[in-house]
Design an enzyme around this catalytic site. Sequence first.
Site, PDB file in Angstrom:
ATOM      1  N   HIS A  96       0.819  -1.217   0.000  1.00  0.00           N
ATOM      2  CA  HIS A  96       0.000   0.000   0.000  1.00  0.00           C
ATOM      3  C   HIS A  96       0.849   1.261   0.000  1.00  0.00           C
ATOM      4  O   HIS A  96       0.341   2.353   0.231  1.00  0.00           O
ATOM      5  CB  HIS A  96      -0.903   0.026   1.235  1.00  0.00           C
ATOM      6  CG  HIS A  96      -1.753  -1.181   1.390  1.00  0.00           C
ATOM      7  ND1 HIS A  96      -2.549  -1.666   0.374  1.00  0.00           N
ATOM      8  CD2 HIS A  96      -1.936  -2.015   2.447  1.00  0.00           C
ATOM      9  CE1 HIS A  96      -3.191  -2.744   0.801  1.00  0.00           C
ATOM     10  NE2 HIS A  96      -2.834  -2.983   2.045  1.00  0.00           N
ATOM     11  N   HIS A 156      -6.726  -4.491  -1.130  1.00  0.00           N
ATOM     12  CA  HIS A 156      -6.000  -5.759  -1.095  1.00  0.00           C
ATOM     13  C   HIS A 156      -6.246  -6.558  -2.373  1.00  0.00           C
ATOM     14  O   HIS A 156      -6.113  -7.780  -2.386  1.00  0.00           O
ATOM     15  CB  HIS A 156      -6.420  -6.589   0.129  1.00  0.00           C
ATOM     16  CG  HIS A 156      -6.024  -5.954   1.417  1.00  0.00           C
ATOM     17  ND1 HIS A 156      -6.917  -5.311   2.235  1.00  0.00           N
ATOM     18  CD2 HIS A 156      -4.817  -5.842   2.031  1.00  0.00           C
ATOM     19  CE1 HIS A 156      -6.285  -4.837   3.290  1.00  0.00           C
ATOM     20  NE2 HIS A 156      -5.010  -5.149   3.188  1.00  0.00           N
TER      21      HIS A 156
END
Length: 330
Positions: A56, A217
């Site tokens: 991320h 995700h």
Amino acid sequence: MKKFMNTAETMVAESVEGFVRAHEAFVVFGAERKCIRRRHLTSGKVALISGGGAGHEPMHIGFVGQGMLDAACVGHIFTSPTPSQIMAAIEEADTGAGCLLVVKNYDGDLMNFEMAIEMAGDRHSLDMIVVSDDIETSRTGEGRGRRGVAGTLIIEKILGAAAERGMPLAELKQLGEGLNTRIRSMGVALNGVTVPQTERTTFALGPDEMEMGVGIHGEPGHARQPFAAADAIIMRLCETIIADIAVTPGARALLFVNGLGGTPPAELYLAYSGARRFIEGKAIPIERSLVGTYVTSLDMQGLSITLALLTDEEITLWDAPVATAALRWP
């Protein structure tokens, strides 16, 4: 699959090593490299701690520094950091006023952060704020509800500024919980994510398809729809966000257009232009803006839109100085 890496097993460790070495003016490794913390901690200030899986970046390690996070933990790709890592961050960052842990609403993150609080709670004053700005998960009825996505950055920035001004732990938690009710995000993707460990794409799209409501995700969204012109895509995102947030008279809005990893700046600014035009057409003035790639899902070609309705005090805290690897002003 082609990626700039040596092995999938060492990719995260080597990446984090490079990050710390590149930004050593802001950050250092904690003990045993279990976390990353600010190079210069402020004694007597509540410490703000966050973390999550790798993949991320620049969230969360890129937000460690003055005016934002005091420490962050990195797990394996799309995997929560361990309770041991989180406890190490608490030990490193707490200078006497306690710690507020900012946690995205995912089962693994919640479980491990809650476990760390339970294990370290006899030695430290600790509390937790759970970020849940993503609209789409609430429609599925799965898990614990809304995910924490790009709105996490806004909460970390505002809480970080408030902590720098000496706000105590209980008030920081109250501020964060109030913010969380007034921030909403939604994402769209044109491709899935290629995960190094599996060398597989999380979902596949046809040449004329897009995925609405994706997570960070690599999760597919709530609907696979025909690809459309940018203004039509942005309008769908903004319509859903505005329908899900309570707009009160005099609201001061922050608009955040975030790249998910594989979208060039030109497309993000084009999306911002369309989103701002649409939102202001609903009589919601945009007073602050952020455009860029800050909360990613590896190489996902996609973007998210976040709308935050802020008070005068929160606008002031957003404007307050910040000095991190990924976010710096004035």
